[in-house]
Structure formats: structure tokens, C-alpha cells
Design a protein around this motif. Structure first.
Motif, PDB file in Angstrom:
ATOM      1  N   ASP A 134       0.828  -1.184   0.000  1.00 18.30           N
ATOM      2  CA  ASP A 134       0.000   0.000   0.000  1.00 18.30           C
ATOM      3  C   ASP A 134       0.873   1.249   0.000  1.00 18.30           C
ATOM      4  O   ASP A 134       2.015   1.246   0.437  1.00 18.30           O
ATOM      5  CB  ASP A 134      -0.914   0.023   1.235  1.00 18.30           C
ATOM      6  CG  ASP A 134      -1.941  -1.096   1.178  1.00 18.30           C
ATOM      7  OD1 ASP A 134      -2.271  -1.523   0.057  1.00 18.30           O
ATOM      8  OD2 ASP A 134      -2.387  -1.542   2.252  1.00 18.30           O
ATOM      9  N   ASP A 135       0.278   2.358  -0.457  1.00 18.71           N
ATOM     10  CA  ASP A 135       0.959   3.632  -0.472  1.00 18.71           C
ATOM     11  C   ASP A 135       0.994   4.174   0.949  1.00 18.71           C
ATOM     12  O   ASP A 135      -0.044   4.465   1.535  1.00 18.71           O
ATOM     13  CB  ASP A 135       0.187   4.583  -1.396  1.00 18.71           C
ATOM     14  CG  ASP A 135       0.959   5.817  -1.729  1.00 18.71           C
ATOM     15  OD1 ASP A 135       2.189   5.755  -1.747  1.00 18.71           O
ATOM     16  OD2 ASP A 135       0.313   6.856  -1.969  1.00 18.71           O
ATOM     17  N   LYS A 136       2.195   4.309   1.533  1.00 20.07           N
ATOM     18  CA  LYS A 136       2.302   4.715   2.926  1.00 20.07           C
ATOM     19  C   LYS A 136       3.218   5.933   3.060  1.00 20.07           C
ATOM     20  O   LYS A 136       4.152   6.093   2.293  1.00 20.07           O
ATOM     21  CB  LYS A 136       2.856   3.558   3.772  1.00 20.07           C
ATOM     22  CG  LYS A 136       1.937   2.346   3.785  1.00 20.07           C
ATOM     23  CD  LYS A 136       2.550   1.216   4.603  1.00 20.07           C
ATOM     24  CE  LYS A 136       1.629  -0.004   4.601  1.00 20.07           C
ATOM     25  NZ  LYS A 136       2.211  -1.137   5.342  1.00 20.07           N
ATOM     26  N   PRO A 137       2.983   6.782   4.045  1.00 21.77           N
ATOM     27  CA  PRO A 137       3.837   7.948   4.243  1.00 21.77           C
ATOM     28  C   PRO A 137       5.201   7.554   4.767  1.00 21.77           C
ATOM     29  O   PRO A 137       5.397   6.458   5.271  1.00 21.77           O
ATOM     30  CB  PRO A 137       3.061   8.782   5.274  1.00 21.77           C
ATOM     31  CG  PRO A 137       2.255   7.778   6.022  1.00 21.77           C
ATOM     32  CD  PRO A 137       1.879   6.721   5.010  1.00 21.77           C
ATOM     33  N   GLU A 138       6.147   8.474   4.705  1.00 19.78           N
ATOM     34  CA  GLU A 138       7.517   8.214   5.118  1.00 19.78           C
ATOM     35  C   GLU A 138       7.810   8.859   6.465  1.00 19.78           C
ATOM     36  O   GLU A 138       8.789   9.573   6.627  1.00 19.78           O
ATOM     37  CB  GLU A 138       8.485   8.780   4.092  1.00 19.78           C
ATOM     38  CG  GLU A 138       8.572   8.007   2.817  1.00 19.78           C
ATOM     39  CD  GLU A 138       9.760   8.508   2.051  1.00 19.78           C
ATOM     40  OE1 GLU A 138      10.817   7.847   2.087  1.00 19.78           O
ATOM     41  OE2 GLU A 138       9.654   9.564   1.456  1.00 19.78           O
ATOM     42  N   ALA A 139       6.985   8.628   7.444  1.00 20.57           N
ATOM     43  CA  ALA A 139       7.104   9.305   8.723  1.00 20.57           C
ATOM     44  C   ALA A 139       8.465   9.084   9.371  1.00 20.57           C
ATOM     45  O   ALA A 139       8.946   9.919  10.118  1.00 20.57           O
ATOM     46  CB  ALA A 139       5.994   8.838   9.657  1.00 20.57           C
ATOM     47  N   SER A 140       9.096   7.938   9.085  1.00 20.22           N
ATOM     48  CA  SER A 140      10.356   7.602   9.751  1.00 20.22           C
ATOM     49  C   SER A 140      11.575   8.231   9.087  1.00 20.22           C
ATOM     50  O   SER A 140      12.668   8.161   9.627  1.00 20.22           O
ATOM     51  CB  SER A 140      10.538   6.080   9.783  1.00 20.22           C
ATOM     52  OG  SER A 140      10.613   5.571   8.463  1.00 20.22           O
ATOM     53  N   LEU A 141      11.391   8.847   7.915  1.00 20.63           N
ATOM     54  CA  LEU A 141      12.525   9.426   7.208  1.00 20.63           C
ATOM     55  C   LEU A 141      12.766  10.864   7.630  1.00 20.63           C
ATOM     56  O   LEU A 141      11.846  11.557   8.051  1.00 20.63           O
ATOM     57  CB  LEU A 141      12.277   9.373   5.698  1.00 20.63           C
ATOM     58  CG  LEU A 141      12.291   7.991   5.065  1.00 20.63           C
ATOM     59  CD1 LEU A 141      12.097   8.117   3.577  1.00 20.63           C
ATOM     60  CD2 LEU A 141      13.585   7.260   5.366  1.00 20.63           C
ATOM     61  N   PRO A 142      14.013  11.355   7.535  1.00 19.80           N
ATOM     62  CA  PRO A 142      14.305  12.742   7.883  1.00 19.80           C
ATOM     63  C   PRO A 142      13.512  13.714   7.014  1.00 19.80           C
ATOM     64  O   PRO A 142      13.197  13.428   5.851  1.00 19.80           O
ATOM     65  CB  PRO A 142      15.813  12.858   7.611  1.00 19.80           C
ATOM     66  CG  PRO A 142      16.324  11.463   7.632  1.00 19.80           C
ATOM     67  CD  PRO A 142      15.206  10.607   7.132  1.00 19.80           C
ATOM     68  N   GLU A 143      13.201  14.868   7.581  1.00 22.77           N
ATOM     69  CA  GLU A 143      12.509  15.905   6.822  1.00 22.77           C
ATOM     70  C   GLU A 143      13.430  16.440   5.728  1.00 22.77           C
ATOM     71  O   GLU A 143      14.649  16.508   5.898  1.00 22.77           O
ATOM     72  CB  GLU A 143      12.089  17.038   7.751  1.00 22.77           C
ATOM     73  CG  GLU A 143      10.972  16.674   8.704  1.00 22.77           C
ATOM     74  CD  GLU A 143       9.664  16.381   7.978  1.00 22.77           C
ATOM     75  OE1 GLU A 143       9.368  17.085   6.986  1.00 22.77           O
ATOM     76  OE2 GLU A 143       8.962  15.452   8.395  1.00 22.77           O
ATOM     77  N   ARG A 144      12.827  16.821   4.601  1.00 22.83           N
ATOM     78  CA  ARG A 144      13.576  17.401   3.506  1.00 22.83           C
ATOM     79  C   ARG A 144      13.199  18.860   3.357  1.00 22.83           C
ATOM     80  O   ARG A 144      12.041  19.226   3.527  1.00 22.83           O
ATOM     81  CB  ARG A 144      13.291  16.642   2.213  1.00 22.83           C
ATOM     82  CG  ARG A 144      13.879  15.248   2.189  1.00 22.83           C
ATOM     83  CD  ARG A 144      13.056  14.288   1.341  1.00 22.83           C
ATOM     84  NE  ARG A 144      12.699  14.846   0.066  1.00 22.83           N
ATOM     85  CZ  ARG A 144      11.512  14.685  -0.503  1.00 22.83           C
ATOM     86  NH1 ARG A 144      10.565  13.989   0.105  1.00 22.83           N
ATOM     87  NH2 ARG A 144      11.240  15.215  -1.666  1.00 22.83           N
ATOM     88  N   ALA A 145      14.171  19.686   3.018  1.00 21.66           N
ATOM     89  CA  ALA A 145      13.926  21.118   2.913  1.00 21.66           C
ATOM     90  C   ALA A 145      12.987  21.419   1.754  1.00 21.66           C
ATOM     91  O   ALA A 145      13.128  20.867   0.660  1.00 21.66           O
ATOM     92  CB  ALA A 145      15.249  21.849   2.715  1.00 21.66           C
ATOM     93  N   ALA A 146      12.026  22.309   1.999  1.00 19.83           N
ATOM     94  CA  ALA A 146      11.142  22.780   0.936  1.00 19.83           C
ATOM     95  C   ALA A 146      11.922  23.739   0.036  1.00 19.83           C
ATOM     96  O   ALA A 146      12.786  24.486   0.501  1.00 19.83           O
ATOM     97  CB  ALA A 146       9.927  23.467   1.523  1.00 19.83           C
TER      98      ALA A 146
END
Length: 335
Positions: free
Chosen positions: A55-67
Motif C-alpha cells: 500500500d501507499d504509505k507515508p515516510e514518517a520515519s525518514l528525515p525531513e527534507r527542505a522545501a
């Protein structure tokens, strides 16, 4: 420049591409003695053929990336591939052979500091640090990405034309080709130090374009995807995107760009010249020696039955813009 054509050739859920297509390139490596296929199948949760079924799942465990700040693209008709699929389904052998490996094994990769050198047949060599990569006027480009393994995505990259960087350096009249090189750092990229884990190809990864291809307006250097900075598994901090060519031409994590008079070596052409040509233009009429290129699996969200199989277009649908680059060339010979 942006994708505006209607998606064609959609088939039914029952016609999902056979699993064997996605293992064929790894079968080449197995024949070369570098891949244990049993190892790939031993853990289905890690096997690439299974990773797209989830399933399509969010990447909550990954570091934030700059906008990023950029000029947005116009709306398009083609459904975008979900961000989580773009970030989790990758070929980046420096971090492992399975599609899910790069996301898992690149978590501690550091792209800052960075040094990108532009050298060779230029009037003024250029060296760019990490912050410099984001000082060009950035724009969103929504491109189709067609992998040589017969799957594809629709991805909103953020970047700038490669020609803008080359023009800053001043191109010598004797320059005919542009060579590219990926970072070589086995401590951060474990595949570079393991014949099994990295497929046995020679590192660092190298690629090349003819100068007119490199200067074409469609050819960009991407520093972001989905409005945010590139994550490591997608080629942070800067990668090439050439949308009318198979994906392996779009080299990731670039540290070297060199203008030269002779055609440069490229990694996959060096490994198997009869299978991976220098040009690598998407062409449904020129099959890979071990599978057809007439169709592709378009990845949208992933998950069983949510993707579709469509007809592959010559030059990946960008023929109106790029066909003139190859006028008079035999595209079967120069594949």
C-alpha cells in the motif's frame, strides 16, 4: 516541455507485467557471478518484485527534507506517481540491488558538504558547493521516467537546465560530449565496496551525453522532487534527468561534469554493450535482448492492481522536441 499528452494503451488489471521482466537485469548480474537470486527471493519483504505491491504509505520515519522555492509546472493530464513510490522504488546499486534497498540503506548519507566540479573543455572551470546548487532559478518539470526494465513513473522534478550551468563555464569549440561521474564513497555507499551488494559493476558510476543532448532545454539537473530537496535514494543533492532516455542515463549524486572531445565511457554500456547502448533512447521498436520494450508498467500508487500496462512511446513521448537530434541516424544501430 511539460507532459500534456493523453495516457494511452491502458490495459486491464489482469495484464500486469510479469514478474520476470523486473528480474532480467539482475539475471544479467547473476550470470556475471554477482547476484544470488535465491538471496533476493529469500526475504519477500525486501524483494523488489514485492515492494511495489504494498500500500501507499507515508515516510514518517525518514528525515525531513527542505522545501524549495521554484516556478511550478502547469497542470497535466497524466496522473503523478505517488511521492512515497518515487521515494521508495529505486535503482541505485550504490545502496543495494533491490528496489527498496536505497531508501533503507541511504538513511545516513550526507549530501552536505558537497563539491561538484565542472571541468574539461571549458573556458572557466567551476566548482559548486552544496548551497550553490540551489542558487540557480529553479522550476518544476513534470516528466515521464521510463526504466529500461519496462516500468515507468510520472515525476515532478525541481531543478534547472543543464545548459545554464554549462553556459556559465563557457564551452570550448572542440567539446563534443559531456561526461558525468557519481560520488565514490564506499563508507556511505556500501554497494561500491561489495561485489554482491553492488552488483559487481565498476564504480564510480559514469554516464555521458552528446553535447547537443546536454544543451537541449528538456535536459535538467534536478535538486528536488515533489517540491522538496532530493532524498539520498533519489540522487541527492543533484542528479541528471533526461526524459527521452532510459532511466539509467539519469545519473545520480553527481560530483563531476567534464566536457570532452571524445565519447565517454558509461557504466552500463561498459558492463554489457550489446544490451545498453550509449544513446539509450526510449524506443519501443528496439527490444532489449531479453525482453520487449513495446509496453511498460506505469506505476501510480503501487499496490496490486492499481498500476496499469501501457504502450511505450518513441523517445518516451518527447519526439516532437528531440527527434531532430537524431536526424539521419539509424536508431537500431545507435541504440
Amino acid at each position: 516541455m511539460l507532459i500534456r499528452s493523453k495516457q494511452a494503451g491502458e490495459l486491464t488489471e489482469a495484464q500486469v507485467t510479469d514478474e520476470s521482466v523486473y528480474r532480467n537485469r539482475r539475471q544479467l548480474l547473476k550470470q556475471m557471478g554477482f547476484v544470488g537470486l535465491g538471496g533476493l527471493l529469500a526475504n519477500p519483504s525486501q524483494a523488489g518484485v514485492w515492494s511495489w505491491l504494498g500500500d501507499d504509505k507515508p515516510e514518517a520515519s525518514l528525515p525531513e527534507r527542505a522545501a524549495l522555492s521554484y516556478q511550478p509546472a502547469s497542470p497535466i493530464s497524466d496522473p503523478l506517481t505517488s511521492e512515497s513510490k518515487v521515494l521508495s522504488y529505486n535503482n541505485f546499486y550504490e545502496f543495494g540491488l533491490d528496489k527498496a534497498d536505497p531508501q533503507q540503506n541511504a538513511r545516513n548519507f550526507r549530501a552536505d558538504p558537497w563539491r561538484l566540479q565542472l571541468s574539461g573543455l571549458v573556458e572557466k572551470p567551476i566548482e559548486l558547493g552544496f548551497e550553490d546548487l540551489f542558487n540557480f532559478p529553479l522550476e518544476e518539470r513534470i516528466y515521464r521516467l521510463r526504466c529500461v526494465e519496462a516500468w515507468s513513473m510520472v515525476i515532478p522534478w525541481v531543478g534547472f537546465p543543464l545548459s545554464a550551468l554549462l553556459a556559465k563555464a563557457g564551452i570550448n569549440s572542440s567539446a563534443k560530449y559531456v561526461a558525468f561521474e557519481t560520488l565514490y564513497d564506499p563508507k556511505q555507499m556500501p554497494g561500491q565496496s561489495s561485489r554482491m551488494f553492488g552488483g559487481g559493476i565498476r564504480y564510480p558510476y559514469v554516464e555521458g551525453l552528446r553535447l547537443d543532448e546536454a544543451m537541449h532545454p528538456l535536459t535538467i539537473l534536478a535538486v528536488g522532487v515533489y517540491g522538496k530537496a532530493l532524498p539520498p535514494q533519489n540522487g541527492a543533492p543533484i542528479r541528471l534527468v533526461v526524459p527521452w532516455k532510459y532511466g539509467f542515463k539519469s545519473i545520480k549524486s553527481i560530483v563531476g561534469i567534464r566536457l570532452q572531445s571524445s565519447q565517454p565511457e558509461t557504466t552500463w554500456n561498459r558492463a554489457a554493450a550489446d544490451e545498453y547502448g550509449f544513446y539509450a533512447n526510449v524506443n519501443p521498436q528496439v527490444d532489449h535482448p531479453r525482453w520487449s520494450q513495446a509496453q511498460e508498467r506505469r506505476i501510480t500508487k503501487g499496490g496490486l492492481g492499481s498500476d496499469s500496462r501501457i504502450a511505450t512511446q518513441l523517445f518516451n513521448g518527447y519526439g516532437a522536441e528531440v527527434a531532430g537530434l537524431y536526424s539521419g541516424m539509424d536508431l537500431r544501430r545507435y541504440f
